[in-house]
Write a protein that holds these residues in place. Structure first.
Motif, short mmCIF file in Angstrom:
data_model
loop_
_atom_site.label_atom_id
_atom_site.label_comp_id
_atom_site.label_asym_id
_atom_site.label_seq_id
_atom_site.Cartn_x
_atom_site.Cartn_y
_atom_site.Cartn_z
N UNK B 171 -59.49 21.58 15.51
CA UNK B 171 -59.54 20.16 15.89
C UNK B 171 -58.93 19.36 14.75
N UNK B 172 -57.87 18.63 15.04
CA UNK B 172 -57.24 17.83 14.00
C UNK B 172 -57.93 16.48 13.85
N UNK B 173 -57.85 15.95 12.65
CA UNK B 173 -58.50 14.68 12.35
C UNK B 173 -57.63 13.54 12.86
N UNK B 174 -57.49 13.46 14.19
CA UNK B 174 -56.50 12.53 14.76
C UNK B 174 -56.82 11.07 14.43
N UNK B 175 -58.10 10.74 14.38
CA UNK B 175 -58.44 9.34 14.16
C UNK B 175 -57.89 8.85 12.81
N UNK B 176 -58.10 9.65 11.77
CA UNK B 176 -57.60 9.24 10.45
C UNK B 176 -56.09 9.39 10.33
N UNK B 177 -55.52 10.38 11.02
CA UNK B 177 -54.06 10.54 10.98
C UNK B 177 -53.40 9.32 11.63
N UNK B 183 -50.63 2.61 9.11
CA UNK B 183 -50.47 1.95 7.81
C UNK B 183 -49.03 2.09 7.31
N UNK B 184 -48.42 3.23 7.67
CA UNK B 184 -47.04 3.48 7.24
C UNK B 184 -46.03 2.94 8.26
N UNK B 185 -46.53 2.33 9.31
CA UNK B 185 -45.64 1.70 10.29
C UNK B 185 -45.11 2.64 11.37
N UNK B 186 -45.73 3.79 11.55
CA UNK B 186 -45.26 4.73 12.57
C UNK B 186 -46.01 4.55 13.89
N UNK B 187 -45.37 4.99 14.96
CA UNK B 187 -45.98 5.01 16.28
C UNK B 187 -46.61 6.39 16.46
N UNK B 188 -47.79 6.45 17.10
CA UNK B 188 -48.49 7.74 17.17
C UNK B 188 -48.62 8.27 18.60
N UNK B 189 -48.53 9.59 18.68
CA UNK B 189 -48.68 10.28 19.97
C UNK B 189 -49.73 11.37 19.77
N UNK B 190 -50.77 11.33 20.58
CA UNK B 190 -51.79 12.39 20.51
C UNK B 190 -51.71 13.22 21.79
N UNK B 205 -60.82 3.35 20.52
CA UNK B 205 -61.43 3.76 19.27
C UNK B 205 -60.41 4.57 18.45
N UNK B 206 -59.71 5.44 19.14
CA UNK B 206 -58.69 6.27 18.49
C UNK B 206 -57.51 5.41 18.04
N UNK B 207 -57.24 4.36 18.80
CA UNK B 207 -56.18 3.40 18.50
C UNK B 207 -54.78 4.00 18.52
N UNK B 208 -54.62 5.16 19.17
CA UNK B 208 -53.27 5.76 19.22
C UNK B 208 -52.37 4.95 20.16
N UNK B 209 -51.06 4.98 19.89
CA UNK B 209 -50.12 4.25 20.73
C UNK B 209 -49.88 4.97 22.05
N UNK B 210 -49.82 6.30 21.97
CA UNK B 210 -49.66 7.10 23.18
C UNK B 210 -50.67 8.25 23.15
N UNK B 211 -51.05 8.69 24.33
CA UNK B 211 -51.89 9.88 24.46
C UNK B 211 -51.54 10.55 25.78
N UNK B 212 -51.42 11.86 25.77
CA UNK B 212 -51.03 12.57 27.00
C UNK B 212 -52.03 13.68 27.30
N UNK B 213 -52.14 14.01 28.57
CA UNK B 213 -52.88 15.22 28.96
C UNK B 213 -52.47 15.68 30.35
#
Lengths: 156, 406
Positions: B171-177, B183-190, B205-213
């Motif tokens: 399980x990756x620490x996606x929330x902190x990643x 913070x570094x200005x990147x867009x995130x995909x989980x 809560x996760x605040x990711x920009x994208x998430x797929x399943x």
């Protein structure tokens, strides 16, 4: 299934897969061909040395499951010393045996030890393992013929 | 409550099904929901003015709302239906990646990504001149904080990370990643394909920009997937596929596009898949994630313990239990996993063998393939016992021939 399994994983196949004397490099070879099954990661490299139209020697290297490794090694035993046209006939017979296209017992005798793989025909998930080496040698011969480096007489 | 009773295939076939990481079996509630759809209200949604089509539209759109609540999106139109997680990831790569990246930018993904969150980024990198950078795993099969803090930097424009590895179960620490990437200005995909069947996902809560399943890994039918994206980003993106129902006005040479979510849903959609996914979510919510986790903890704990007792096994799993989910990869030392899987099959034990669509990871670990047992809420300790006894059989068949290298 149980019965197929015991027949497929028999002593002959296990010995060839785990400790094959054909797994080596030839000191010189005329043809070399890579074969692989991308989904399983099986990879073999086949080498072949010719003497006229006779397959004088063959060897293989690579890695894969017991069925693919043993099939390669037993194929080498079967094809060594055969003419190219005899080899082509044996290859065709083996492929049709595995693909369950019926062949007579008489024809299957040509396969010598390679007949040990007949039950793989009942294990669809493993067909590609058994066929890897045979398709690779088929490609090697076809390429050799196209390039004019292998001349098999058509009249024997 | 006997969960197996809800799954007809587990009653019809005498198997220990340990390949839920590939696809899960379907409960009768899902199968019946699809039957009911075809028997009572099948029509093409969004098209007809007649009541049947309106009913189909309602069922389709109500499911969107259901998924929106299920993963807690701000708006329902942030849920886009796709064919599967792969298509969702391709949509992001084509409609966001290709349009926004430039030479000098970096795309940062982990070495444990499924090919579907890796190959599209190779294409984006090649087309845009961006660089594809990998976060590697440590000896515990985990991505350390130090590793992601080193690899994600000011040049990083996209961070793609799987929530749970389909090979290692890490399980990756996606929330902190995600936090650090932002913070570094990147867009995130989980990629939540391997996590959402097992754990609660809250995209806000996760605040990711994208998430797929994918639906089929969480009890739904094959062929239905989900893309979640933040509205403000999706609105700026160009459509991925063009065609029916994703347009506003079409002229001979020009087209204006429909608003979200239709902009990203070209052509007649997989309504049966959507309805099946809705029923799957109802089923998961009825049991509850707490209960699912309780069942899985017990069975997977048992599997970890029992498999660890087998000296002839190599197991590729983090020792930190709290970072490990429902997947266990292993090999019988000196025996090829395909042979093991065939012998397990003869004992009615279904496991996957191969590279699990993660060739770079296996190459990094210096392996070609592994056997993988993956678990879900219908698995029991008896399934684990069957696995262990089938492994013993495989080992005994091969024992006298095994040459252990090295």
């Amino acid at each position: 299934m149980e019965e197929n399994l015991e027949q497929v994983y028999n002593d002959l196949i296990m010995e060839h897969s785990m400790n094959s004397y054909n797994k080596k490099k030839l000191s010189s070879c005329d043809f070399c061909e890579m074969g692989h099954n991308p989904n399983c990661g099986d990879e073999i490299s086949l080498e072949m040395k010719m003497n006229g139209d006779i397959i004088e020697d063959m060897a293989f290297s690579g890695h894969g499951c017991a069925i693919s490794q043993a099939s390669t090694s037993i194929m080498i035993d079967t094809l060594k010393g055969k003419t190219v046209s005899e080899a082509k006939e044996i290859i065709e017979t083996f492929i049709s045996m595995i693909k369950r296209e019926t062949k007579s017992e008489e024809e299957l005798k040509k396969l010598e030890d390679a007949i040990a793989f007949r039950n793989v025909a009942n294990m669809p998930a493993r067909v590609k393992c058994a066929l890897l080496a045979w398709h690779t040698v088929e490609d090697m011969i076809n390429k050799g013929e196209q390039e004019g480096k292998i001349k098999s007489s058509c009249c024997n | 409550m006997n969960i197996k009773d809800d799954f007809p295939i587990l009653k019809n076939r005498d198997i220990a099904y340990l390949d839920s990481g590939a696809t899960t079996q379907k409960p009768k509630q899902v199968i019946e929901a699809i039957d009911k759809y075809y028997e009572n209200y099948n029509a093409n949604p969004h098209r007809g003015a007649y009541s049947l089509s309106i009913e189909a539209t309602e069922a389709y759109e109500d499911t969107r709302t259901k998924i929106s609540k299920f993963i807690n999106t701000k708006a329902r139109e942030e849920i886009i239906f796709s064919k599967n997680a792969s298509e969702s990831l391709n949509l992001i790569a084509y409609s966001y990646g290709l349009e926004n990246l430039k030479p000098g930018d970096e795309i940062c993904i982990s070495i444990m990504e499924h090919h579907s969150n890796l190959v599209p980024w190779q294409k984006v990198a090649k087309k845009t001149g961006a660089k594809l950078v990998y976060m590697y795993i440590n000896e515990d099969f985990e991505i350390s904080e130090e590793e992601w803090k080193t690899k994600i930097n000011d040049k990083t424009k996209i961070v793609g990370i799987t929530h749970v590895s389909n090979v290692l179960g890490t399980i990756n620490d996606v929330e902190n990643i995600v936090k650090y990437a932002h913070k570094k200005g990147a867009v995130t995909i989980v990629d939540a394909s391997q996590s959402i069947p097992h754990m609660k996902i809250d995209v806000q809560k996760l605040d990711t920009d994208f998430l797929v399943f994918s639906g089929h890994k969480m009890l739904a039918p094959l062929g239905i997937g989900v893309l979640y994206g933040k509205k403000e980003i999706l609105n700026k993106m160009m459509p991925f596929l063009m065609g029916g129902d994703m347009i506003e006005y079409v002229y001979e040479q020009e087209t204006t596009f429909a608003p979200l979510p239709n902009k990203f849903e070209a052509g007649t959609q997989n309504v049966e898949g959507v309805i099946g996914l809705g029923a799957a979510i109802d089923y998961i919510e009825k049991i509850g994630y707490d209960e699912i986790q309780k069942i899985e903890d017990e069975v997977i704990d048992y599997a970890r313990t029992e498999l660890s007792k087998l000296d002839y096994l190599d197991i590729y799993m983090t020792p930190n239990k709290e970072n490990h989910s429902s997947v266990i990869s292993f090999n019988i030392k000196g025996v090829h996993p395909h042979d093991v899987a065939s012998i397990l099959d003869s004992e009615g034990v279904c496991v996957r063998s191969g590279n699990h669509c993660a060739q770079p990871l296996l190459r990094y670990l210096n392996m070609d393939s592994t056997c993988r047992a993956s678990f879900y809420l219908y698995n029991t300790k008896e399934d684990v016992d069957k696995l262990v006894s089938a492994l013993n059989k495989a080992y005994n068949m091969f024992k006298k021939y095994i040459k252990v290298e090295g």
